[in-house]
Design a protein around this motif. Structure first.
Motif, PDB file in Angstrom:
ATOM      1  N   GLY A   1       0.909  -1.206   0.052  1.00 11.29           N
ATOM      2  CA  GLY A   1       0.041  -0.017   0.134  1.00 11.29           C
ATOM      3  C   GLY A   1       0.768   1.508   0.081  1.00 11.29           C
ATOM      4  O   GLY A   1       2.047   1.271  -0.306  1.00 11.29           O
ATOM      5  N   THR A   2       0.161   2.405   0.385  1.00 11.64           N
ATOM      6  CA  THR A   2       1.024   3.652   0.479  1.00 11.64           C
ATOM      7  C   THR A   2       1.171   4.234   1.729  1.00 11.64           C
ATOM      8  O   THR A   2       0.087   4.113   2.385  1.00 11.64           O
ATOM      9  CB  THR A   2       0.070   4.632  -0.358  1.00 11.64           C
ATOM     10  N   PHE A   3       2.203   4.701   1.926  1.00  7.94           N
ATOM     11  CA  PHE A   3       2.526   5.057   3.412  1.00  7.94           C
ATOM     12  C   PHE A   3       3.248   6.328   3.272  1.00  7.94           C
ATOM     13  O   PHE A   3       4.332   6.437   2.533  1.00  7.94           O
ATOM     14  CB  PHE A   3       3.409   4.033   4.287  1.00  7.94           C
ATOM     15  N   ASN A   4       2.870   7.499   4.020  1.00  8.13           N
ATOM     16  CA  ASN A   4       3.385   8.934   3.655  1.00  8.13           C
ATOM     17  C   ASN A   4       3.575   9.285   2.230  1.00  8.13           C
ATOM     18  O   ASN A   4       4.735   9.697   1.939  1.00  8.13           O
ATOM     19  CB  ASN A   4       4.632   9.027   4.370  1.00  8.13           C
ATOM     20  N   GLY A   5       2.582   8.700   1.503  1.00 14.38           N
ATOM     21  CA  GLY A   5       2.971   9.078  -0.041  1.00 14.38           C
ATOM     22  C   GLY A   5       3.715   8.287  -0.714  1.00 14.38           C
ATOM     23  O   GLY A   5       3.994   8.532  -2.065  1.00 14.38           O
ATOM     24  N   THR A   6       4.430   7.181  -0.314  1.00 14.02           N
ATOM     25  CA  THR A   6       5.547   6.192  -0.950  1.00 14.02           C
ATOM     26  C   THR A   6       4.556   4.799  -1.057  1.00 14.02           C
ATOM     27  O   THR A   6       4.157   4.312  -0.010  1.00 14.02           O
ATOM     28  CB  THR A   6       6.636   6.065  -0.106  1.00 14.02           C
TER      29      THR A   6
END
Length: 143
Positions: free
Chosen positions: A80-85
């Motif tokens: 998934g995505t975490f802090n835009g990454t």
């Protein structure tokens, strides 16, 4: 972010090792200097390091645990995505009972640790909510 939990040592190509830890019956959470949230100890597995070696190193670096018992808890896979990454990977989770803590060094990436009776509301990694019930069951089995 999607997270799936598996029995310990089910997956392969582990990138992370995480530890859910207790000290005197309370959960240990660390606060990173650059964040306002709480997290368990853990991190990337370095070259030549086993997941267990990483777990022991991270428990010392992020909680200053110097005497502890540690054992396997479960595996996880996430994407998934975490802090835009966009991130993904497999990890192993360990359960630790910490007997002795030391003082946080001033050069640590962690600002402090705190002991909690339950899971704090503000978590750096919300996926922990899915792993925490397994640690709770382990704790209850020890009582």
């Amino acid at each position: 972010m999607e997270c799936k939990i598996y029995p310990f040592n089910t997956l392969n190509a582990y990138k992370y090792a995480d530890i859910i830890s207790l000290h005197k019956g309370q959960w240990i959470f660390s606060k990173h200097r650059e964040r306002t949230t709480w997290e368990t100890q853990g991190g990337h597995i370095e070259n030549g390091e086993t997941p267990l070696e990483t777990a022991k190193r991270e428990l010392f670096e992020e909680a200053v645990a110097i005497d502890f018992d540690i054992e396997p808890l479960c595996d996880y896979s996430f994407s998934g995505t975490f802090n835009g990454t966009d991130i993904s990977g497999n990890g192993q989770v360990y359960f630790a009972v910490v007997h002795t803590l030391s003082d946080m060094p001033t050069q640590s990436e962690m600002e402090k640790i705190c002991l909690f009776d339950s899971l704090p509301d503000k978590l750096t990694y919300p996926v922990l909510r899915e792993l925490f019930p397994i640690a709770l069951a382990k704790r209850r089995a020890m009582e």
